[in-house]
Structures are given as structure tokens and as C-alpha cells.
Motif scaffolding. Structure first.
Motif, short mmCIF file in Angstrom:
data_model
loop_
_atom_site.label_atom_id
_atom_site.label_comp_id
_atom_site.label_asym_id
_atom_site.label_seq_id
_atom_site.Cartn_x
_atom_site.Cartn_y
_atom_site.Cartn_z
N UNK A 1 0.82 -1.57 -0.16
CA UNK A 1 -0.19 -0.19 -0.04
C UNK A 1 0.84 0.85 -0.15
N UNK A 2 1.75 1.17 1.00
CA UNK A 2 2.55 2.30 0.73
C UNK A 2 3.87 2.34 -0.01
N UNK A 3 4.08 1.28 -1.88
CA UNK A 3 4.51 0.75 -2.38
C UNK A 3 3.61 2.14 -3.77
N UNK A 4 2.04 1.51 -3.38
CA UNK A 4 1.58 2.54 -4.47
C UNK A 4 1.49 3.81 -4.24
N UNK A 5 1.07 4.60 -3.38
CA UNK A 5 1.48 5.30 -3.26
C UNK A 5 2.78 6.40 -3.94
N UNK A 6 3.63 5.60 -3.52
CA UNK A 6 5.24 5.90 -4.77
C UNK A 6 4.51 6.26 -5.73
N UNK B 1 2.18 6.61 -7.03
CA UNK B 1 0.57 7.25 -7.66
C UNK B 1 1.54 8.52 -7.87
N UNK B 2 2.30 9.13 -7.01
CA UNK B 2 3.25 9.98 -6.71
C UNK B 2 3.85 10.40 -8.08
N UNK B 3 4.79 9.48 -8.34
CA UNK B 3 5.53 9.74 -9.43
C UNK B 3 4.54 9.72 -11.22
N UNK B 4 3.54 8.53 -10.88
CA UNK B 4 3.07 9.28 -12.24
C UNK B 4 2.90 10.31 -11.94
N UNK B 5 1.60 11.17 -10.96
CA UNK B 5 1.04 12.50 -11.12
C UNK B 5 2.36 13.62 -11.01
N UNK B 6 3.70 13.73 -11.28
CA UNK B 6 4.22 13.86 -11.41
C UNK B 6 4.98 14.19 -12.77
N UNK B 7 4.73 12.81 -13.54
CA UNK B 7 4.95 12.74 -14.83
C UNK B 7 4.30 13.43 -15.74
N UNK B 8 3.04 12.33 -15.29
CA UNK B 8 1.70 13.76 -15.83
C UNK B 8 1.74 15.31 -15.99
#
Length: 279
Positions: free
Chosen positions: A30-35, A37-44
Motif C-alpha cells: 500500500x505504501x509503495x502504491x502511493x509512491x 501514484x506520486x511518480x505518475x502525477x509528477x510525470x503527468x
């Protein structure tokens, strides 16, 4: 007089201990999923800036022309940077997880088998490191993480370039980014779940050996994870001859200590359990 625990008791204990390790793995996932998601948002966010610059050009660019756009070059650099950080944090996270599972499992197993508190370190630190970092199935978890994250970075850049050159609309391009990141997370999640079962079984086995156990029974998971790779390995083994667990990604089979002399009965029961059909 106190009742001597049956083999069923020890089987249940082993499965409970295994489930506890697996639940811990899920918290890390679950913690890794948040990481991710954060990387995806930054790239987006950077992708939006790149698309705005590219669309101002009026037509889909060629590969050569694409690199003339500053925001696109920054996008590729950001992907490498974000996934590099993600890769390092993922390895650190699994380091913490396997250490926690190993230490808690080996102590719990020894205490359950002997009734004594494992207040001493009966597995040397070097041996512990060798157990959890063993290159089972060809790679250790650090190597698997690096391979998967590097592949994700390559796929992301390749897929985004293709989508932009084909003139896809921004919504489709961003959807492709999200899909690739989801695939990357699925691979990361699989590593966490599988490694948790690997280190749990290594620690349990070390605890059994320290307690004087000579044989173990391979217990097959009774759910959708039951598969042909597992069914044929249910049974009783002398320690040292047992099949390596897990047998495949996401495998949740585990070892239980054999503590009575009804070996044939245990073997028959294990085979019966393995024959249980998938729900």
C-alpha cells in the motif's frame, strides 16, 4: 496432563504465521502504491507541459523534431529521475520488510516449538543476510526491482513518444502513461508479495532447525493461488530435501514442522489438500 499438540495444530500455526507475514507485506504494498501514484502525477504534470508546447506546433512531430521541444526533453529526464528514486525507495522498503519478517518469524517459530524465548541470536548476521538475499529463481529482490523499474522507464518513454508521433489526443496519451505505471506497480506488488513468502519460509525453516525439527510438511494454499506447480509438491520432506518455496510468483505455500510419527497420515492429508479444486 496437558494435551500434546497434534500435527493439525502445527499446520494451523504455520499457516497463521505465514498469513501474518503476508499481511505485513500488504502494508508495504500500500505504501509503495502511493509512491507510484506520486511518480505518475509528477510525470503527468510534465507531460501536460510538453503536450502544450508540441500541440502549438500544429502537427505531430517526427522523432527528430520531437527532441527540439524543451519540455519533451525535460519529460524524458523527469521519467528517469522519478523512476530512479522510485527504484531506490522500493529496494529500501523491501529491505525493511524482509528484515522485519525474518526476525519476527524466526523468534516466533522458535518460541512456539520450544516454549523458550529466543532472546539470543541463533542465526549469525552474515547467515541471515545470505538467507534473505539468496538468488532464488535466478535473481534476488534487488535485481528484480532494478530490472522491472528500468523496463518501466523504457516502456514509458517509448510509448509516450509513439503516442505523440501518432498524433493521439492528450487524454489518450495520459491514459497510456497511467496504464504503464499501473503495470509497473503490479510488477512491484508481485515482488513484495512473493519475497515476503520467500523470507518467511526461510526464517521458519531456520527456526525449525534450531528447534531440532528433522522434517517439514509442505502445505498448499487453499484458495485461488492453488496451481499445478504447487500441487505436486505437497507432502513430507527431510529438511534439506524440501522444495524451495515459493514455487511461483504470488505463491503462498508454506512449511509446517513435522512433530509426530504419523508421516504417512500427514502425507495423505497433504495430498488431499492439494487435490482441492479452485473455488
Amino acid at each position: 496432563m496437558p494435551t500434546t499438540p497434534t500435527q493439525t495444530y502445527w499446520n494451523n500455526r504455520a499457516q497463521q504465521n505465514s498469513n501474518r507475514a503476508y499481511r505485513l507485506a500488504l502494508t508495504y504494498s500500500k505504501r509503495l502504491k502511493k509512491l507510484y501514484q506520486a511518480a505518475r502525477d509528477s510525470c503527468e504534470n510534465q507531460l501536460n507541459a510538453a503536450l502544450a508546447e508540441i500541440l502549438a506546433g500544429g502537427k505531430p512531430p517526427t522523432r527528430t523534431a520531437l527532441y527540439r521541444y524543451e519540455k519533451y526533453r525535460e519529460l524524458e529526464s523527469l521519467i528517469d529521475r522519478e523512476l530512479g528514486v522510485l527504484r531506490s525507495r522500493q529496494v529500501s522498503m523491501i529491505d525493511a520488510m524482509v528484515d522485519s519478517i525474518f526476525q519476527s518469524t524466526i523468534g516466533t517459530t522458535y518460541q512456539q516449538m520450544t516454549g523458550k524465548d529466543a532472546a539470543f541470536n541463533f542465526v549469525p548476521e552474515r547467515a541471515t543476510s545470505e538467507l534473505v538475499n539468496f538468488e532464488w529463481s535466478g535473481k534476488n529482490y534487488s535485481q528484480r526491482v532494478w530490472q522491472n523499474v528500468n523496463a518501466l522507464a523504457s516502456h514509458l518513454k517509448s510509448d509516450l513518444m509513439e503516442q505523440i508521433m501518432l498524433g493521439r489526443n492528450p487524454a489518450d496519451i495520459k491514459r497510456k502513461l497511467a496504464d504503464d505505471m499501473n503495470v509497473g506497480f503490479s510488477s512491484a506488488d508481485r515482488i513484495i508479495r512473493t519475497e515476503s513468502m520467500y523470507v518467511y519460509n526461510r526464517a521458519a525453516m531456520a527456526g525449525y532447525q534450531a528447534s531440532g525439527v528433522k522434517q517439514v510438511c509442505v502445505l498448499i494454499a487453499h484458495d485461488e493461488r492453488l496451481c499445478d506447480k504447487c500441487e505436486g509438491h505437497a507432502g513430507v520432506y527431510d529438511i534439506g530435501s524440501e522444495p524451495l518455496l515459493p514455487r511461483h510468483p504470488n505463491c503462498r505455500c508454506c512449511y509446517a514442522p513435522v512433530v509426530d510419527l504419523s508421516v504417512q497420515g500427514i502425507l495423505d492429508k497433504a495430498k488431499s489438500m492439494a487435490a482441492t479444486k479452485r473455488p
